[in-house]
Design a protein around this motif. Structure first.
Motif, PDB file in Angstrom:
ATOM      1  N   TYR A 153      21.445  58.443 -14.528  1.00  0.00           N
ATOM      2  CA  TYR A 153      20.663  59.173 -13.542  1.00  0.00           C
ATOM      3  C   TYR A 153      21.544  60.281 -12.972  1.00  0.00           C
ATOM      4  O   TYR A 153      22.669  60.037 -12.546  1.00  0.00           O
ATOM      5  CB  TYR A 153      20.186  58.242 -12.417  1.00  0.00           C
ATOM      6  CG  TYR A 153      19.376  58.996 -11.393  1.00  0.00           C
ATOM      7  CD1 TYR A 153      18.044  59.315 -11.652  1.00  0.00           C
ATOM      8  CD2 TYR A 153      19.945  59.433 -10.206  1.00  0.00           C
ATOM      9  CE1 TYR A 153      17.301  60.041 -10.738  1.00  0.00           C
ATOM     10  CE2 TYR A 153      19.205  60.158  -9.284  1.00  0.00           C
ATOM     11  CZ  TYR A 153      17.892  60.460  -9.560  1.00  0.00           C
ATOM     12  OH  TYR A 153      17.168  61.193  -8.656  1.00  0.00           O
ATOM     13  N   ASN A 159      22.414  59.206  -4.366  1.00  0.00           N
ATOM     14  CA  ASN A 159      21.469  58.760  -5.391  1.00  0.00           C
ATOM     15  C   ASN A 159      22.153  58.664  -6.762  1.00  0.00           C
ATOM     16  O   ASN A 159      21.863  57.748  -7.538  1.00  0.00           O
ATOM     17  CB  ASN A 159      20.248  59.664  -5.433  1.00  0.00           C
ATOM     18  CG  ASN A 159      19.341  59.452  -4.233  1.00  0.00           C
ATOM     19  OD1 ASN A 159      19.354  58.401  -3.608  1.00  0.00           O
ATOM     20  ND2 ASN A 159      18.558  60.454  -3.892  1.00  0.00           N
ATOM     21  N   PHE A 218      24.250  55.415  -6.722  1.00  0.00           N
ATOM     22  CA  PHE A 218      23.438  54.211  -6.883  1.00  0.00           C
ATOM     23  C   PHE A 218      22.562  54.261  -8.140  1.00  0.00           C
ATOM     24  O   PHE A 218      21.843  53.315  -8.424  1.00  0.00           O
ATOM     25  CB  PHE A 218      22.575  53.980  -5.638  1.00  0.00           C
ATOM     26  CG  PHE A 218      23.358  53.420  -4.488  1.00  0.00           C
ATOM     27  CD1 PHE A 218      23.560  52.057  -4.349  1.00  0.00           C
ATOM     28  CD2 PHE A 218      23.930  54.271  -3.551  1.00  0.00           C
ATOM     29  CE1 PHE A 218      24.297  51.539  -3.293  1.00  0.00           C
ATOM     30  CE2 PHE A 218      24.672  53.773  -2.490  1.00  0.00           C
ATOM     31  CZ  PHE A 218      24.856  52.404  -2.356  1.00  0.00           C
ATOM     32  N   GLN A 219      22.629  55.390  -8.864  1.00  0.00           N
ATOM     33  CA  GLN A 219      21.906  55.561 -10.121  1.00  0.00           C
ATOM     34  C   GLN A 219      20.404  55.344  -9.976  1.00  0.00           C
ATOM     35  O   GLN A 219      19.786  54.608 -10.758  1.00  0.00           O
ATOM     36  CB  GLN A 219      22.485  54.655 -11.210  1.00  0.00           C
ATOM     37  CG  GLN A 219      23.823  55.124 -11.749  1.00  0.00           C
ATOM     38  CD  GLN A 219      23.676  56.448 -12.485  1.00  0.00           C
ATOM     39  OE1 GLN A 219      23.182  56.501 -13.608  1.00  0.00           O
ATOM     40  NE2 GLN A 219      24.100  57.533 -11.848  1.00  0.00           N
ATOM     41  N   GLY A 220      19.802  56.020  -8.973  1.00  0.00           N
ATOM     42  CA  GLY A 220      18.364  55.908  -8.821  1.00  0.00           C
ATOM     43  C   GLY A 220      17.771  56.982  -7.930  1.00  0.00           C
ATOM     44  O   GLY A 220      18.373  57.400  -6.951  1.00  0.00           O
ATOM     45  N   LYS A 221      16.586  57.404  -8.303  1.00  0.00           N
ATOM     46  CA  LYS A 221      15.847  58.390  -7.508  1.00  0.00           C
ATOM     47  C   LYS A 221      15.371  57.737  -6.219  1.00  0.00           C
ATOM     48  O   LYS A 221      14.898  56.604  -6.218  1.00  0.00           O
ATOM     49  CB  LYS A 221      14.643  58.889  -8.320  1.00  0.00           C
ATOM     50  CG  LYS A 221      13.792  59.927  -7.602  1.00  0.00           C
ATOM     51  CD  LYS A 221      12.684  60.406  -8.533  1.00  0.00           C
ATOM     52  CE  LYS A 221      11.690  61.304  -7.866  1.00  0.00           C
ATOM     53  NZ  LYS A 221      12.203  62.402  -7.111  1.00  0.00           N
ATOM     54  N   ASP A 222      15.538  58.449  -5.127  1.00  0.00           N
ATOM     55  CA  ASP A 222      15.067  58.021  -3.806  1.00  0.00           C
ATOM     56  C   ASP A 222      15.674  56.712  -3.312  1.00  0.00           C
ATOM     57  O   ASP A 222      15.058  56.017  -2.494  1.00  0.00           O
ATOM     58  CB  ASP A 222      13.535  57.933  -3.766  1.00  0.00           C
ATOM     59  CG  ASP A 222      12.882  59.306  -3.928  1.00  0.00           C
ATOM     60  OD1 ASP A 222      13.520  60.314  -3.565  1.00  0.00           O
ATOM     61  OD2 ASP A 222      11.739  59.356  -4.419  1.00  0.00           O
ATOM     62  N   VAL A 223      16.868  56.346  -3.807  1.00  0.00           N
ATOM     63  CA  VAL A 223      17.591  55.244  -3.168  1.00  0.00           C
ATOM     64  C   VAL A 223      17.791  55.645  -1.711  1.00  0.00           C
ATOM     65  O   VAL A 223      17.620  54.854  -0.800  1.00  0.00           O
ATOM     66  CB  VAL A 223      18.937  54.970  -3.872  1.00  0.00           C
ATOM     67  CG1 VAL A 223      19.748  53.940  -3.103  1.00  0.00           C
ATOM     68  CG2 VAL A 223      18.713  54.509  -5.308  1.00  0.00           C
ATOM     69  N   THR A 243      16.555  59.079   0.807  1.00  0.00           N
ATOM     70  CA  THR A 243      15.725  60.277   0.893  1.00  0.00           C
ATOM     71  C   THR A 243      16.261  61.164   2.010  1.00  0.00           C
ATOM     72  O   THR A 243      17.080  60.735   2.831  1.00  0.00           O
ATOM     73  CB  THR A 243      14.257  59.923   1.205  1.00  0.00           C
ATOM     74  OG1 THR A 243      14.205  59.318   2.503  1.00  0.00           O
ATOM     75  CG2 THR A 243      13.667  58.988   0.148  1.00  0.00           C
ATOM     76  N   ASP A 292      15.655  59.474   5.213  1.00  0.00           N
ATOM     77  CA  ASP A 292      16.628  58.406   5.487  1.00  0.00           C
ATOM     78  C   ASP A 292      17.905  58.977   6.102  1.00  0.00           C
ATOM     79  O   ASP A 292      18.401  58.475   7.113  1.00  0.00           O
ATOM     80  CB  ASP A 292      17.012  57.655   4.203  1.00  0.00           C
ATOM     81  CG  ASP A 292      15.884  56.880   3.581  1.00  0.00           C
ATOM     82  OD1 ASP A 292      14.948  56.469   4.306  1.00  0.00           O
ATOM     83  OD2 ASP A 292      15.927  56.684   2.346  1.00  0.00           O
ATOM     84  N   LYS A 342      23.960  49.673   2.720  1.00  0.00           N
ATOM     85  CA  LYS A 342      23.866  49.063   1.392  1.00  0.00           C
ATOM     86  C   LYS A 342      25.028  48.097   1.134  1.00  0.00           C
ATOM     87  O   LYS A 342      25.348  47.784  -0.018  1.00  0.00           O
ATOM     88  CB  LYS A 342      23.865  50.150   0.301  1.00  0.00           C
ATOM     89  CG  LYS A 342      22.722  51.126   0.417  1.00  0.00           C
ATOM     90  CD  LYS A 342      21.415  50.506   0.022  1.00  0.00           C
ATOM     91  CE  LYS A 342      20.326  51.578  -0.025  1.00  0.00           C
ATOM     92  NZ  LYS A 342      19.025  51.000  -0.300  1.00  0.00           N
TER      93      LYS A 342
END
Length: 182
Positions: free
Chosen positions: A9, A24, A27-32, A34, A37, A85
C-alpha cells in the motif's frame, strides 16, 4: 500485479498531508487514519495544552499542531496517533548513526521508521519538513515516501543504513515506531 509479487500500500502526496500518508503507509491501509482523525487529535492536543497561547484571527487556520486546511501536522499529532494504535515512538539519537538501529531484528518490535526530513523548494526560498515512512515488508525494506510515484525497495539493510546516515547528516529526524511488547 504479477504472481508472487508483494502488494504494497502506497499513498501519494496531497497538499501537506504527508503525516497522514506516512501513517497510512506505515499501517499499510487506506483510511487507517483520516484527515478528520488527525484534526481531532490536533484539536484535543490544543485543548489539553496547559500553556496554550492566546487566540488571534489567524488561529482559525494556523493551529498549534496543524494547519486546518492543508494539514502540516507536527510530531505531537504523530505520537498521539501512534499511541492510539498501541505503538511507541523512540526518537533515534542522531549521534549514534544508523548502525545502532536494529534493522535485522527478529523480535518484531520495530514496526517501521518515520522520518521528518528538511525540504527546500523554489531555489531554497521555501523551507519546510516532510514526513516519510520506511517499512520492512516480506523480507525487504521499502521507502514509502508519498512524493514518490511508487515505493522504493532497498536492496539490503546496508543500503537502508547508508540512506539513513545520509539524511541524518542532512538534518532529518529519525523516529522508530515500536510495537508494544505483548
Amino acid at each position: 500485479m504479477e504472481e508472487g509479487k508483494t502488494k504494497i500500500y502506497h499513498e501519494r502526496q496531497r497538499l501537506q498531508f504527508c503525516l497522514l500518508h506516512s501513517l497510512n503507509n506505515l499501517f499499510q491501509g487506506k483510511d487507517v487514519f483520516t484527515k478528520s482523525d488527525l484534526n481531532s487529535i490536533a484539536e484535543k492536543l490544543d485543548v489539553d495544552d496547559p500553556n496554550k497561547g492566546s487566540w488571534t484571527p489567524m488561529s482559525i487556520v494556523f493551529k498549534p499542531h496543524h494547519n486546518e486546511i492543508t494539514g502540516n501536522y507536527d510530531i505531537n499529532v504523530l505520537i498521539a496517533a501512534l499511541e492510539q494504535k498501541s505503538k511507541t515512538v523512540v526518537w533515534h539519537d542522531r549521534r549514534n548513526g544508523a548502525s545502532s538501529i536494529d534493522l535485522d531484528g527478529t523480535d518484531d518490535r520495530l514496526m517501521g521508521i518515520v522520518l521528518n526530513v528538511p525540504v527546500r523548494k523554489f531555489s531554497g526560498l521555501w523551507r519546510s519538513r516532510h514526513w516519510v515512512t520506511l517499512k520492512y515488508i516480506q523480507g525487504f525494506w521499502y521507502n514509502l515516501d508519498s512524493d514518490f510515484a511508487a515505493p522504493y525497495a532497498f536492496k539490503d539493510t546496508q543500503e537502508v543504513r547508508e540512506f539513513l546516515d545520509g539524511i541524518i547528516t542532512a538534518g532529518a529526524e529519525v523516529l522508530l515506531v515500536m510495537n508494544d511488547k505483548q
